[in-house]
Design a protein around this motif. Structure first.
Motif, PDB file in Angstrom:
ATOM      1  N   ASN A 184      96.722 -42.242  60.557  1.00  0.00           N
ATOM      2  CA  ASN A 184      95.788 -42.142  59.432  1.00  0.00           C
ATOM      3  C   ASN A 184      96.151 -43.215  58.395  1.00  0.00           C
ATOM      4  N   MET A 187      95.444 -42.494  54.511  1.00  0.00           N
ATOM      5  CA  MET A 187      96.326 -41.518  53.889  1.00  0.00           C
ATOM      6  C   MET A 187      97.736 -42.079  53.784  1.00  0.00           C
ATOM      7  N   CYS A 190      97.882 -44.037  50.783  1.00  0.00           N
ATOM      8  CA  CYS A 190      97.897 -43.196  49.584  1.00  0.00           C
ATOM      9  C   CYS A 190      99.262 -42.561  49.355  1.00  0.00           C
ATOM     10  N   LEU A 191     100.119 -42.567  50.377  1.00  0.00           N
ATOM     11  CA  LEU A 191     101.480 -42.049  50.190  1.00  0.00           C
ATOM     12  C   LEU A 191     102.453 -43.178  49.869  1.00  0.00           C
TER      13      LEU A 191
ATOM     14  N   THR B  48      92.607 -43.369  43.941  1.00  0.00           N
ATOM     15  CA  THR B  48      93.790 -43.595  44.782  1.00  0.00           C
ATOM     16  C   THR B  48      93.861 -45.036  45.278  1.00  0.00           C
ATOM     17  N   TYR B  80      98.015 -37.246  45.690  1.00  0.00           N
ATOM     18  CA  TYR B  80      96.659 -37.042  46.197  1.00  0.00           C
ATOM     19  C   TYR B  80      96.655 -35.958  47.267  1.00  0.00           C
ATOM     20  N   PRO B  82      93.833 -34.785  49.536  1.00  0.00           N
ATOM     21  CA  PRO B  82      92.447 -35.152  49.831  1.00  0.00           C
ATOM     22  C   PRO B  82      91.626 -33.982  50.366  1.00  0.00           C
ATOM     23  N   GLU B  86      93.959 -34.154  55.489  1.00  0.00           N
ATOM     24  CA  GLU B  86      94.541 -35.365  56.064  1.00  0.00           C
ATOM     25  C   GLU B  86      96.036 -35.275  56.329  1.00  0.00           C
TER      26      GLU B  86
END
Lengths: 301, 231
Positions: A184, A187, A190-191, B48, B80, B82, B86
């Motif tokens: 992913n 995501m 985003c981490l 984000t 975040y 989501p 996810e």
């Protein structure tokens, strides 16, 4: 009995070579979904790196050290192929993610360029690499069965590479990041995982393993600029048959093709044997298009 | 803590957000409500850094972060959770949790105990694959993952959507807990007016890609909100 042992050993040997050339592709194609037609040329780069290392050892090292060149060559091939793969990812492939046809054509073009560069530097004829003396000869099991050390060495080498890859992917922090990005991408970003760096590193590792394969191929015969084209089809066959995305699938694919190939070749001829193997693969993929080991679809949702 | 001025963004050619302005004060819970398709999730993706800001400015604390990508924003302190959670399906629960430490500056290898204590079911499932968990368990995992790096601003996109009622309660308690602790600002996208009433310090109502109403909840007529939520 002797026949069976020899069959199994030959099958294992062919499988190990197939696996070695396919492992790098299992990373670049299997994990990253890049159809990398230049994979064969990365193998070629590994082979020529070995040739150059051998030349350097002959020229600059004491004669007694010559036999150790092969260990150094394994490292050199990995590093050189990984660096070129990393550059390739940064300059070209990075811009083609999600465009499989474009990346197929572009990497094919790069492959041809690399072949021409090799012809330009090393000349069109094949060159031979002298194997280190400790790999000559073989292990005699009975009076008539001798298992060549070179083949045994390749089997051990594959086992080592496979173990190292497994540990890297499943046991290290970098490997965890790599799997997260492949599963992913958004995501993972985003981490705070730098997806670009992970992509570059992953592609470099896949390429480096192709380099090691090239190094091992110098044990089996002379090498030339187009050595990669002989192996690229086999490599893709192994990965596709094994199922994309899992190392264990690639191992199963290589074992399957290697074993059946040896079996068929014993009872028919080399070319008919190959035809039979490919026919079997085509039939199998009709039945199971995702290959031997498919990721469970539900968890991919 | 977080300040947006005239944010515009969208997918491909189409513009979804048309000038969103917002202020989130430190340690406050800001709720974002509106019908489906008005751009709430798009706003989250823009915050984000998954979508580029085409117009407008965004600042985090004192820092201008408009041009930052998602990696920098995450390290800058944007957590975040989501919509759709996810979770990485082929990674174990433990690996998913450890990925929550990635944004930490400087690097940390130890998952904070107090975060784990909020979700006692997670340690029992360390070795199961993320994809095998139920929706509610995945949501708890997603919360723990986002809280691990102690973000300055936590973005929650419909955290109770499609989750069994027993876990909805737990998740609402966690959000109340975050608010009570007073270390993290929260932007919460939520459909349940009742829950919004109980936690919100400030409310923004979105429609057609922009903010159409805002206010401290006592000062705003809740019926007006209902109007924006009914189709």
């Amino acid at each position: 009995m002797e026949m069976t042992i020899l069959q199994v050993f030959n099958g294992l040997s062919v499988s190990s070579i197939l696996l070695l050339i396919a492992l790098g592709l299992a990373v670049t194609f299997g994990l990253m979904n890049v159809i990398n037609m230049a994979h064969g040329e990365l193998i070629m780069i590994g082979a020529y790196s070995t040739y150059v290392t051998q030349g350097l050892f002959t020229a600059y090292m004491p004669k007694s050290w010559f036999d150790t060149y092969f260990i150094a060559a394994l490292l050199v091939s990995f590093v050189v192929a990984a660096l070129i793969g990393w550059l390739l990812e940064m300059i070209l492939i990075r811009h083609l993610y999600g465009r499989p046809l474009d990346s197929l054509l572009a990497t094919w073009g790069v492959g041809m360029m690399l072949q021409q560069i090799a012809r330009f530097i090393f000349g069109a004829p094949n060159v031979a690499v002298t194997s280190p003396s400790w790999l000559n000869g073989g292990l005699a099991i009975t009076s008539s069965i001798v298992l060549p050390y070179k083949r045994l060495f390749i089997i051990v080498l594959v086992a080592l590479v496979l173990t190292a890859m497994y540990l890297y992917i499943y046991r290290t922090v970098q490997g965890r990041r790599m799997r997260a990005v492949m599963q992913n991408r958004n995501m993972a970003g985003c981490l705070g995982i730098s997806t670009r760096r992970v992509d570059g590193l992953t592609f470099a590792i896949g390429s480096g393993i192709a380099g090691i394969a090239g190094c091992a191929l110098t044990l089996l015969g002379p090498i030339g600029p187009s050595i990669g084209t002989y192996y690229i089809v086999d490599a893709f066959m192994v990965v596709v048959l094994g199922g994309v995305g899992k190392l264990i699938g690639t191992v199963a694919g290589a074992l399957g093709i290697g074993m059946f190939n040896t079996l068929f070749e014993t009872y028919t001829s080399a070319s008919i044997g190959k035809v039979l193997v490919f026919a079997l693969i085509v039939a199998f993929l009709q039945w199971k298009p995702r290959g031997l080991v498919a990721l469970r679809t539900r968890s991919l949702d | 803590m977080l300040k947006l001025q005239g944010i515009e963004s969208g997918y491909g050619e189409s513009a979804v957000l048309r000038g969103v302005s917002m202020v989130v004060d430190p340690a406050k819970v800001v709720c974002l409500i509106g019908r489906n398709g008005v751009g709430k999730t798009t706003l989250m993706r823009t915050l984000t850094g998954q979508l580029k800001i085409r117009q407008g400015r965004m600042s985090l604390g004192e820092q201008e972060v408009t041009g930052w990508d998602s990696v920098k924003r995450a390290r800058g302190g944007i957590g975040y959770v989501p919509q759709g959670r996810e979770i990485f399906p082929q990674l174990t629960v433990k690996e998913n949790l450890l990925l929550g430490l990635e944004p930490c500056v400087p690097r940390s290898k130890v998952f904070p105990e107090d975060v784990l204590a909020l979700f006692p079911v997670l340690p029992q499932m360390y070795h199961r694959q993320g994809g095998d968990l139920s929706g509610g368990q995945q949501q708890q995992l997603a919360f723990a993952r986002a809280l691990a790096s102690r973000p300055k601003v936590l973005l929650l996109d419909e955290p109770t959507e499609g989750i069994q009622p027993s876990i909805v309660e737990e998740i609402q308690d966690v959000i109340r807990g975050i608010k009570a602790k007073g270390e993290t600002s929260v932007i919460l996208v939520e459909q349940s007016i009742e829950f919004v009433r109980s936690v919100a310090d400030y409310i923004y109502v979105m429609d057609k890609g922009t903010v159409v109403a805002e206010g401290v909840q006592d000062a705003i007529d809740m019926e007006q909100f209902e109007h924006y939520l009914t189709v």
